[in-house]
Scaffold this active site. Structure first.
Site, PDB file in Angstrom:
ATOM      1  N   TYR A 172      13.074  31.985   4.022  1.00 51.53           N
ATOM      2  CA  TYR A 172      11.775  32.642   4.174  1.00 51.53           C
ATOM      3  C   TYR A 172      11.556  33.062   5.625  1.00 51.53           C
ATOM      4  O   TYR A 172      11.813  32.293   6.545  1.00 51.53           O
ATOM      5  CB  TYR A 172      10.639  31.714   3.779  1.00 51.53           C
ATOM      6  CG  TYR A 172      10.508  31.490   2.299  1.00 51.53           C
ATOM      7  CD1 TYR A 172      10.352  32.562   1.412  1.00 51.53           C
ATOM      8  CD2 TYR A 172      10.527  30.205   1.778  1.00 51.53           C
ATOM      9  CE1 TYR A 172      10.224  32.352   0.059  1.00 51.53           C
ATOM     10  CE2 TYR A 172      10.399  29.978   0.424  1.00 51.53           C
ATOM     11  CZ  TYR A 172      10.251  31.050  -0.436  1.00 51.53           C
ATOM     12  OH  TYR A 172      10.124  30.841  -1.779  1.00 51.53           O
ATOM     13  N   MET A 202       9.630  25.050  -0.729  1.00 49.63           N
ATOM     14  CA  MET A 202       8.779  24.088  -1.428  1.00 49.63           C
ATOM     15  C   MET A 202       9.631  23.038  -2.135  1.00 49.63           C
ATOM     16  O   MET A 202       9.342  21.855  -2.072  1.00 49.63           O
ATOM     17  CB  MET A 202       7.873  24.822  -2.417  1.00 49.63           C
ATOM     18  CG  MET A 202       6.666  24.009  -2.817  1.00 49.63           C
ATOM     19  SD  MET A 202       5.584  24.852  -3.974  1.00 49.63           S
ATOM     20  CE  MET A 202       4.865  26.133  -2.975  1.00 49.63           C
ATOM     21  N   ARG A 237     -11.505   0.893  13.658  1.00 50.69           N
ATOM     22  CA  ARG A 237     -11.348   1.553  12.366  1.00 50.69           C
ATOM     23  C   ARG A 237     -12.407   1.016  11.411  1.00 50.69           C
ATOM     24  O   ARG A 237     -13.408   1.666  11.204  1.00 50.69           O
ATOM     25  CB  ARG A 237      -9.922   1.345  11.846  1.00 50.69           C
ATOM     26  CG  ARG A 237      -9.559   2.346  10.787  1.00 50.69           C
ATOM     27  CD  ARG A 237      -8.067   2.453  10.588  1.00 50.69           C
ATOM     28  NE  ARG A 237      -7.476   1.292   9.936  1.00 50.69           N
ATOM     29  CZ  ARG A 237      -6.189   1.225   9.614  1.00 50.69           C
ATOM     30  NH1 ARG A 237      -5.377   2.227   9.869  1.00 50.69           N
ATOM     31  NH2 ARG A 237      -5.707   0.149   9.030  1.00 50.69           N
ATOM     32  N   LYS A 243       0.839  -1.197   0.000  1.00 52.64           N
ATOM     33  CA  LYS A 243       0.000   0.000   0.000  1.00 52.64           C
ATOM     34  C   LYS A 243       0.881   1.257   0.000  1.00 52.64           C
ATOM     35  O   LYS A 243       2.083   1.174   0.288  1.00 52.64           O
ATOM     36  CB  LYS A 243      -0.893  -0.004   1.245  1.00 52.64           C
ATOM     37  CG  LYS A 243      -0.112   0.161   2.549  1.00 52.64           C
ATOM     38  CD  LYS A 243      -1.009  -0.039   3.771  1.00 52.64           C
ATOM     39  CE  LYS A 243      -0.223   0.133   5.064  1.00 52.64           C
ATOM     40  NZ  LYS A 243      -0.994  -0.280   6.237  1.00 52.64           N
TER      41      LYS A 243
HETATM   42  C1  LIG Z   1      -0.450  -1.470   6.854  1.00 44.54           C
HETATM   43  C2  LIG Z   1      -1.149  -2.699   7.193  1.00 44.54           C
HETATM   44  C3  LIG Z   1      -0.432  -3.879   7.478  1.00 44.54           C
HETATM   45  C4  LIG Z   1       1.070  -3.942   7.538  1.00 44.54           C
HETATM   46  O1  LIG Z   1       1.539  -3.329   8.713  1.00 44.54           O
HETATM   47  P1  LIG Z   1       3.093  -3.280   9.072  1.00 44.54           P
HETATM   48  O2  LIG Z   1       3.093  -2.898  10.491  1.00 44.54           O
HETATM   49  O3  LIG Z   1       3.723  -2.264   8.200  1.00 44.54           O
HETATM   50  O4  LIG Z   1       3.656  -4.633   8.852  1.00 44.54           O
HETATM   51  C5  LIG Z   1      -1.171  -5.024   7.722  1.00 44.54           C
HETATM   52  N1  LIG Z   1      -2.517  -5.013   7.696  1.00 44.54           N
HETATM   53  C6  LIG Z   1      -3.225  -3.902   7.427  1.00 44.54           C
HETATM   54  C7  LIG Z   1      -4.723  -3.959   7.421  1.00 44.54           C
HETATM   55  C8  LIG Z   1      -2.578  -2.697   7.177  1.00 44.54           C
HETATM   56  O5  LIG Z   1      -3.280  -1.594   6.928  1.00 44.54           O
END
Ligand SMILES: *Cc1c(COP(=O)(O)O)cnc(C)c1O
Length: 408
Positions: free
Chosen positions: A267, A341, A140, A44
């Site tokens: 800046y 930036m 969540r 991801k």
């Molecule tokens: C990001 C994520 C993981 C992996 O987590 P790590 O701590 O980086 O190994 C696993 N399961 C879900 C649902 C996640 O969002």
């Protein structure tokens, strides 16, 4: 491949990703699980900044069974690149996204009764693999534990659904027993499924921390991100795991100038030199994700005291916080003035031989590193593929070791 040639291709800043190290880390993690436990490589957020497509290829090459992403676009990117391995989308999808996910053979997570109903309504002659997500304490996304059996039973009746898995996600809460409690709730759900004769072959709950801290929770699959990219999660035991660094963020000095003591820099002019100084400019800034530190609110008096001490030390010029130093030839130097930036000043007064073009090593919070920073893929230190600013993959020299048809 030297600095000049890389710069010719991608400019004076890039992130170097070591594909061999990605593969090494996957194989090293695999040694910590039994052969019955599968490994889902989490790619991801552009593979935590390493580049989703090349990282996914490396992990599959090294024996990953599954890939995991957060959203549909990330799944689409992998399919577009020709990756056919199973991919689990971990966040809930909007109803409008379901058909696309199904047509790309992406595995869907059902996190609510409503989500299950939307999936039931989809008209398709394809089959879709589904994992049920259970809420056990992260608060969540996920079905409440008591909803799992009824929703699973309903979904089993759908001809277009293959109910493949059930999972939950750990909150990694510091409270003692919090993880064990989540696992207890999850196990109760697994038991109820079993008692209802519902067989889901992939049951999973572990992320990197869970994998290291709780071997008894590995179950049928573990979902691993952090470790694969070469980093240990905070406070987790290492279990003899040896990870390789996968990532280097490099820029080259593009400008050098001298200023007298008492000169406001950058800046707002809120950094004033204390001595005659030599400043260098690197072509990196907050648009690249550099030095964007989250604003945190102190949690308690201890925390507040720590912030105050840090601020006072920074005032005295004693310490730079994270992201406020970069490294040149093994020496740490401070970022001075506000990060711009796309350009940042560093103080090189203490270094005698810095020149235009010199290589600088930069620390950055990886998943927030801009995707517009070019990625240079190496095996060992030998580059073979470049992902340019516009996202296309281009081979480097004659060292191409990946399939050419994957260029997109
Ligand atoms: C990001 C994520 C993981 C992996 O987590 P790590 O701590 O980086 O190994 C696993 N399961 C879900 C649902 C996640 O969002």
């Amino acid at each position: 491949m030297d600095l000049e040639n890389i710069t010719k291709m991608v400019g004076p800043r890039w992130i170097e990703i070591d594909t061999e190290a990605l593969e090494h880390n996957l194989m090293a993690v695999k040694k910590l699980i039994t052969p019955q436990t599968r490994i889902l490589a989490v790619v991801k957020a552009d593979a935590y900044g390493a580049g989703a497509v090349e990282s996914a290829r490396a992990f599959l090459n090294a024996g990953a069974d599954y890939l995991g992403v957060t959203n549909l676009a990330e799944g689409q990117e992998l399919r577009k690149a020709g990756i056919t391995a199973p991919v689990l989308i971990m966040a809930p999808l909007m109803p409008e996204e379901l058909l696309t996910a199904i047509s790309l053979n992406l595995t869907i997570t059902v996190s609510s009764r409503l989500g299950a109903e939307e999936l039931a309504k989809v008209k398709t002659d394809k089959q879709v693999r589904v994992h049920l997500k259970v809420e056990t304490g992260l608060q969540r996304t996920g079905l409440e534990p008591e909803e799992v059996v009824p929703v699973a039973s309903d979904m089993l009746k759908l001809p277009h659904v293959i109910l493949e898995g059930v999972y939950s996600h750990l909150a990694e809460a510091a409270r003692p027993g919090a993880t064990e409690n989540q696992f207890k709730i999850f196990n109760k759900v697994l038991k109820e499924l079993e008692e209802s004769n519902i067989k889901l072959p992939l049951r999973h709950i572990c992320n990197s921390t869970g994998l290291l801290s709780h071997p008894e929770m590995h179950l049928d699959m573990v979902r691993i991100g952090t470790l694969l990219y070469g980093q240990f999660p905070y406070r987790a035991p290492k279990r003899g795991l040896e990870l390789k660094e996968t990532w280097r963020f490099k820029a080259r000095v593009i400008f050098i100038h001298d200023v007298p003591a008492g000169t406001p820099v950058g800046y707002g002019g809120d950094y004033v030199t204390r001595r005659d100084s030599r400043l260098a400019v690197i072509p990196v800034g907050y648009a690249d994700g550099f030095s964007l530190t989250a604003v945190a609110r102190p949690k308690n008096l201890n925390d507040l005291a720590r912030y105050l001490v840090k601020t006072v030390l920074a005032y005295l010029g004693r310490v730079g916080g994270e992201g406020t130093t970069v490294t040149i030839a093994g020496q740490k130097v401070s970022v001075v003035g506000r990060v711009g930036m796309q350009l940042t000043m560093i103080d090189i007064t203490n270094l005698s031989n810095v020149e235009i073009g010199q290589e600088v090593d930069i620390n950055i919070r990886r998943p927030t590193a801009s995707t517009r920073l070019p990625r240079v893929y190496c095996r060992g230190r030998q580059p073979y593929l470049v992902r340019t600013t516009s996202g296309g993959l281009e081979q480097v020299g004659s060292n191409l070791t990946v399939n050419q048809e994957v260029l997109y």
